[in-house]
Design an enzyme around this catalytic site. Structure first.
Site, PDB file in Angstrom:
ATOM      1  N   ASP A  57      -6.768  -3.864  20.404  1.00 46.17           N
ATOM      2  CA  ASP A  57      -5.963  -4.298  19.270  1.00 46.17           C
ATOM      3  C   ASP A  57      -6.645  -5.484  18.621  1.00 46.17           C
ATOM      4  O   ASP A  57      -6.763  -6.556  19.230  1.00 46.17           O
ATOM      5  CB  ASP A  57      -4.558  -4.680  19.741  1.00 46.17           C
ATOM      6  CG  ASP A  57      -3.600  -4.944  18.586  1.00 46.17           C
ATOM      7  OD1 ASP A  57      -4.071  -5.166  17.457  1.00 46.17           O
ATOM      8  OD2 ASP A  57      -2.376  -4.922  18.832  1.00 46.17           O
ATOM      9  N   TYR A 150       0.815  -8.586   1.328  1.00 50.19           N
ATOM     10  CA  TYR A 150      -0.387  -7.750   1.409  1.00 50.19           C
ATOM     11  C   TYR A 150      -1.447  -8.281   0.452  1.00 50.19           C
ATOM     12  O   TYR A 150      -2.624  -8.429   0.823  1.00 50.19           O
ATOM     13  CB  TYR A 150      -0.068  -6.296   1.093  1.00 50.19           C
ATOM     14  CG  TYR A 150      -1.314  -5.440   1.015  1.00 50.19           C
ATOM     15  CD1 TYR A 150      -2.043  -5.135   2.168  1.00 50.19           C
ATOM     16  CD2 TYR A 150      -1.806  -4.988  -0.208  1.00 50.19           C
ATOM     17  CE1 TYR A 150      -3.205  -4.396   2.108  1.00 50.19           C
ATOM     18  CE2 TYR A 150      -2.968  -4.245  -0.279  1.00 50.19           C
ATOM     19  CZ  TYR A 150      -3.664  -3.946   0.877  1.00 50.19           C
ATOM     20  OH  TYR A 150      -4.836  -3.216   0.806  1.00 50.19           O
ATOM     21  N   LEU A 182      -6.747   2.714  -5.780  1.00 44.92           N
ATOM     22  CA  LEU A 182      -5.895   3.729  -5.160  1.00 44.92           C
ATOM     23  C   LEU A 182      -6.737   4.746  -4.396  1.00 44.92           C
ATOM     24  O   LEU A 182      -7.494   5.517  -4.986  1.00 44.92           O
ATOM     25  CB  LEU A 182      -5.065   4.442  -6.234  1.00 44.92           C
ATOM     26  CG  LEU A 182      -3.874   3.645  -6.793  1.00 44.92           C
ATOM     27  CD1 LEU A 182      -3.362   4.279  -8.076  1.00 44.92           C
ATOM     28  CD2 LEU A 182      -2.758   3.547  -5.755  1.00 44.92           C
ATOM     29  N   PHE A 187      -3.107   4.990   4.433  1.00 45.50           N
ATOM     30  CA  PHE A 187      -2.643   3.682   3.973  1.00 45.50           C
ATOM     31  C   PHE A 187      -1.166   3.706   3.579  1.00 45.50           C
ATOM     32  O   PHE A 187      -0.354   2.915   4.070  1.00 45.50           O
ATOM     33  CB  PHE A 187      -3.499   3.223   2.781  1.00 45.50           C
ATOM     34  CG  PHE A 187      -3.080   1.934   2.159  1.00 45.50           C
ATOM     35  CD1 PHE A 187      -3.537   0.727   2.660  1.00 45.50           C
ATOM     36  CD2 PHE A 187      -2.231   1.919   1.057  1.00 45.50           C
ATOM     37  CE1 PHE A 187      -3.159  -0.475   2.082  1.00 45.50           C
ATOM     38  CE2 PHE A 187      -1.842   0.717   0.475  1.00 45.50           C
ATOM     39  CZ  PHE A 187      -2.310  -0.473   0.985  1.00 45.50           C
TER      40      PHE A 187
END
Length: 249
Positions: A57, A150, A182, A187
């Site tokens: 992680d 974000y 995009l 995602f």
């Protein structure tokens, strides 16, 4: 043969980059939290290519340090680091944001990138060569509604990329930031917590970028001659002019 370490290689841009770089002669260290997915990528690449899987992680400094410092001797020299691991969680106005989502994004997109870069950058300095590629986002230069944290995390990646370029200059180590617009990967599915219908909405009426499109940009950047550095590369679909302007048919 050069060695590339790719974080977040279990899906999307990271997976596409791993396959493309392997097919272009790179040895690979691929990382991610899901070991089964790493093994799938390794299997897809094929036994004729050298691939080393590291499951950890990236939000945990201890796990990052143990994994990278514990690499076998033959994998210690890393030519290219692709900092791809990252995510968006939630799409809420700031006053309604989920703190767990904020921490997940900041821990992954900013702190995780820092943890692994600190170790690998020192290895590159000792070697006297290397290339760090940070996968940012168009959100790193243009904030958008409900994207607050974000966007902040990717603004941090943008600033860190500029700072790294300066810090690494005297060591001859290249630094590149690639900022996709995009791109249809996992995602949106992650952002919308597995809601497939919501995840499809950002891409309705356009042909979005793919993981392969960004993988090809990574390959371009890392294969320039020694005297050439691609500092900053922003890539959007033809139908997207900015975070705000998208033409949908």
């Amino acid at each position: 043969m050069k060695t590339a370490l790719i974080t977040g290689a279990t899906a999307g841009i990271g997976r596409a980059a791993a396959i493309l770089l392997a097919n272009n002669g790179y040895r690979l260290i691929i990382t991610g939290r899901r070991n089964d997915r790493l093994e799938e990528v390794k299997s897809e690449i094929g036994a004729s290519h050298e691939v080393h899987c590291l499951s950890f992680d990236i939000r945990s400094r201890e796990e990052v340090e143990a994994a990278i410092n514990g690499l076998p001797q033959q994998w210690q020299n890393i030519d290219v680091l692709v900092n791809n691991a990252g995510l968006a969680a939630g799409l809420n106005p700031i006053q309604e944001g989920a703190i767990d989502d904020w921490e997940q994004m900041l821990d992954t997109n900013v702190k995780g990138l820092l943890y692994i870069t600190r170790i690998v950058a020192n290895k590159m300095i000792e070697q006297g060569y290397g290339h760090i590629v940070n996968i940012g986002s168009i959100a790193g230069v243009q904030a958008y509604e409900n994207g607050n944290v974000y966007c902040a995390s990717k603004h941090a990646v943008h600033a860190l990329s500029q700072g790294m370029r300066i810090d690494m200059l005297k060591h001859g180590i290249k630094v590149t930031e690639i900022r996709p617009g995009l791109a249809e990967t996992e995602f949106s599915l992650v952002r919308f917590k597995g809601d497939a219908d919501s995840a499809k909405k950002p891409y309705i009426g356009i042909v979005p970028l793919s993981g392969q499109d960004i993988a090809e940009a990574i390959l371009f950047a890392i294969t320039r001659p020694p005297h050439v550095n691609v500092n900053d590369l922003e890539i959007t679909p033809t139908a997207q002019a900015s975070s705000y302007y998208v033409f949908r048919k």
